[in-house]
Scaffold this active site. Structure first.
Site, mmCIF file in Angstrom:
data_model
loop_
_atom_site.group_PDB
_atom_site.id
_atom_site.type_symbol
_atom_site.label_atom_id
_atom_site.label_comp_id
_atom_site.label_asym_id
_atom_site.label_seq_id
_atom_site.Cartn_x
_atom_site.Cartn_y
_atom_site.Cartn_z
ATOM 1 N N LYS A 39 57.129 -44.462 62.626
ATOM 2 C CA LYS A 39 56.007 -45.012 61.912
ATOM 3 C C LYS A 39 55.627 -46.583 62.888
ATOM 4 O O LYS A 39 56.281 -46.789 63.641
ATOM 5 C CB LYS A 39 56.359 -45.416 60.485
ATOM 6 C CG LYS A 39 57.819 -46.482 60.592
ATOM 7 C CD LYS A 39 58.207 -46.658 59.149
ATOM 8 C CE LYS A 39 59.393 -47.562 58.995
ATOM 9 N NZ LYS A 39 59.966 -47.454 57.798
ATOM 10 N N ARG A 136 61.360 -49.439 44.766
ATOM 11 C CA ARG A 136 60.288 -49.151 45.637
ATOM 12 C C ARG A 136 59.643 -47.815 45.069
ATOM 13 O O ARG A 136 59.417 -47.471 44.093
ATOM 14 C CB ARG A 136 60.421 -49.139 46.868
ATOM 15 C CG ARG A 136 60.837 -50.459 47.512
ATOM 16 C CD ARG A 136 60.535 -50.581 49.074
ATOM 17 N NE ARG A 136 60.804 -49.651 49.921
ATOM 18 C CZ ARG A 136 60.979 -49.863 51.311
ATOM 19 N NH1 ARG A 136 61.199 -50.898 51.822
ATOM 20 N NH2 ARG A 136 60.930 -48.784 52.136
ATOM 21 N N TYR A 266 48.523 -77.765 71.668
ATOM 22 C CA TYR A 266 47.977 -78.274 70.741
ATOM 23 C C TYR A 266 48.800 -79.221 69.686
ATOM 24 O O TYR A 266 50.024 -78.920 69.676
ATOM 25 C CB TYR A 266 47.389 -77.171 69.454
ATOM 26 C CG TYR A 266 46.407 -76.539 69.901
ATOM 27 C CD1 TYR A 266 45.177 -77.159 70.610
ATOM 28 C CD2 TYR A 266 46.598 -75.105 70.131
ATOM 29 C CE1 TYR A 266 43.982 -76.065 71.081
ATOM 30 C CE2 TYR A 266 45.515 -74.276 70.376
ATOM 31 C CZ TYR A 266 44.210 -74.832 70.865
ATOM 32 O OH TYR A 266 43.453 -73.913 71.614
ATOM 33 N N MET A 314 46.941 -68.788 70.573
ATOM 34 C CA MET A 314 46.617 -67.498 70.397
ATOM 35 C C MET A 314 46.667 -66.680 71.550
ATOM 36 O O MET A 314 47.147 -65.619 71.120
ATOM 37 C CB MET A 314 44.934 -67.492 69.736
ATOM 38 C CG MET A 314 44.761 -66.155 69.223
ATOM 39 S SD MET A 314 42.903 -66.097 68.850
ATOM 40 C CE MET A 314 42.977 -67.033 67.333
HETATM 41 C C1 LIG Z 1 61.324 -47.259 58.049
HETATM 42 C C2 LIG Z 1 62.290 -46.252 57.227
HETATM 43 C C3 LIG Z 1 63.503 -45.707 57.894
HETATM 44 C C4 LIG Z 1 64.182 -46.342 59.154
HETATM 45 O O1 LIG Z 1 64.822 -47.484 58.884
HETATM 46 P P1 LIG Z 1 65.552 -48.248 60.191
HETATM 47 O O2 LIG Z 1 66.284 -49.218 59.315
HETATM 48 O O3 LIG Z 1 64.427 -48.585 61.055
HETATM 49 O O4 LIG Z 1 66.322 -47.192 60.711
HETATM 50 C C5 LIG Z 1 64.129 -44.767 57.198
HETATM 51 N N1 LIG Z 1 63.351 -44.466 55.889
HETATM 52 C C6 LIG Z 1 62.432 -44.874 55.392
HETATM 53 C C7 LIG Z 1 61.980 -44.466 53.809
HETATM 54 C C8 LIG Z 1 61.849 -45.979 56.025
HETATM 55 O O5 LIG Z 1 60.598 -46.459 55.406
#
Ligand SMILES: *Cc1c(COP(=O)(O)O)cnc(C)c1O
Length: 374
Positions: A39, A136, A266, A314
């Site tokens: 992801k 969640r 800055y 930036m």
């Molecule tokens: C992001 C995520 C993972 C991976 O987590 P890591 O700590 O990066 O291994 C696994 N399961 C879900 C549901 C996630 O959102």
């Protein structure tokens, strides 16, 4: 590592061989299948290249949050199983089902939407997500009986196939995670009793996969670890047998000799304590270098360590290198594999009061990724 090419201001070098080796190592260490989480553009490493490298290391499945991320992988020609688990209200799952994307289902409405997207020859392939304490997403404990019964009914009509059951841990403490595991096991029993027979039970992400063997179940969902980073405050990548895959670097674009008392960047949070040399590094917070690490973030130039002098802007920051003979075009490494003598990403994360996950993931689109490795 090869020098920066002429004309390159900044780049993230991604070692895909490291990702492949990390997945192989995680499979061996956990003794389970690995679902590689790619992801958020592979935590900033590039989703497609990370996915290919993970599959080469023996990952059996890929995981993303958004369906758009799953489609990107399919469009790149990746035909491995892909699970996507975060869906906008009102999403049509038709394209997902037609593309063979497995869907994480967190409530009854999504189950029906998935079933509606099935066609005569293609059921929606599902992993039911359970809420076991993270607070969640997921099917709430009071809702599981009804969702399991409905999923079993839809399975008998051929519209859905439930192949997985999963949840996510809080990593609060081993005790809290074991309590979530117990809730997960109870729900898994209830799913069987309702007539479901998911093959893949998965719960652990990187941290639990490496520290709580009982949570490994049929498959671990590993993100951070495949990129070679440690989720633990007290254990480094190399102590876990992992190799960081991303090196962030830039080219020195200006070198200036200045007097004592010269203000830098800055707000003049840094003034030169003596006559010295300042070098300009063309990467800034627009690129994901945290402004919070001003006057603190570490770099190496020519094998020597320095730190950012003054505010990170930036697009650029300045480093006071004293009397070192740094030249325009020299390489500045912000972070990479500390075994190679460069700062660890965790040092930047600490300087910005955050975690390595955020630091690599926020490296922005203005930083070209250069892949090395197969
Ligand atoms: C992001 C995520 C993972 C991976 O987590 P890591 O700590 O990066 O291994 C696994 N399961 C879900 C549901 C996630 O959102």
């Amino acid at each position: 590592m090869t020098p920066l090419a002429p004309g390159v201001l900044r780049e993230a070098v991604i070692d895909t061989d490291a990702i492949t080796a990390n997945v192989r190592h995680l499979r061996r260490t956990t003794g389970t299948d690995v679902l590689a989480v790619v992801k958020a553009d592979g935590y900033g490493h590039g989703a497609v290249r990370s996915a290919c490298a993970a599959l080469a290391g023996g990952a059996t499945r890929l995981g993303v949050t958004d369906l758009s991320e799953a489609f990107e992988l399919r469009e790149a020609g990746i035909d491995a199983p892909i699970l996507s688990w975060l869906h906008a209200p009102g999403t049509s799952f038709a394209h997902a089902v037609a593309s063979g994307i497995e869907l994480g289902i967190s409530r009854m409405g999504q189950l029906h939407d998935a079933a509606d997207a099935a066609s005569a020859d293609r059921p929606a392939v599902l992993h039911l997500k359970l809420e076991t304490g993270l607070g969640r997403n997921g099917i709430a404990p009071g809702e599981t009986a009804a969702v399991f019964a409905e999923a079993a009914r839809l399975e008998r009509t051929g519209r859905v196939r439930v192949i997985g059951l999963f949840s996510h841990l809080s990593n609060t403490s081993p005790e809290e995670d074991r309590a979530s595991l117990a809730r997960f096991r109870a729900a898994a029993d209830a799913a069987s009793a309702a007539g479901l027979s998911p093959r893949i039970h998965h719960l652990a992400a990187t941290q639990a996969a490496l520290s709580l063997p009982e949570t490994r179940l049929d498959c671990v969902r590993v993100g951070l670890g495949i990129y070679g980073l440690s989720p633990f405050d007290d254990r480094t990548s190399s102590e876990l047998g992992l190799r960081p895959a991303m090196t962030l670097r830039a080219a020195v674009i200006a070198v200036r000799r200045v007097d004592a008392g010269h203000g830098v960047s800055y707000g003049y949070t840094y003034r030169t304590p003596r006559e010295t040399t300042l070098v300009l590094v063309p990467i800034g917070y627009a690129d994901g270098v945290p402004r919070q690490a001003s006057d603190a973030g570490p770099v190496t130039i020519g094998g020597r360590r320095y730190q950012v002098s003054g505010r990170i802007a930036m697009d650029q920051f300045v480093v006071d290198v004293g009397n070192a003979a740094v030249r325009v075009g020299d390489e500045v490494v912000l972070f990479g594999d500390p075994e190679a003598g460069v700062p660890a990403v965790e040092e930047w994360a600490a300087a910005a009061s955050t975690i390595n996950y955020e630091t690599v993931t926020r490296i922005g689109p203005r930083v070209p990724r250069r892949q090395v490795g197969a």
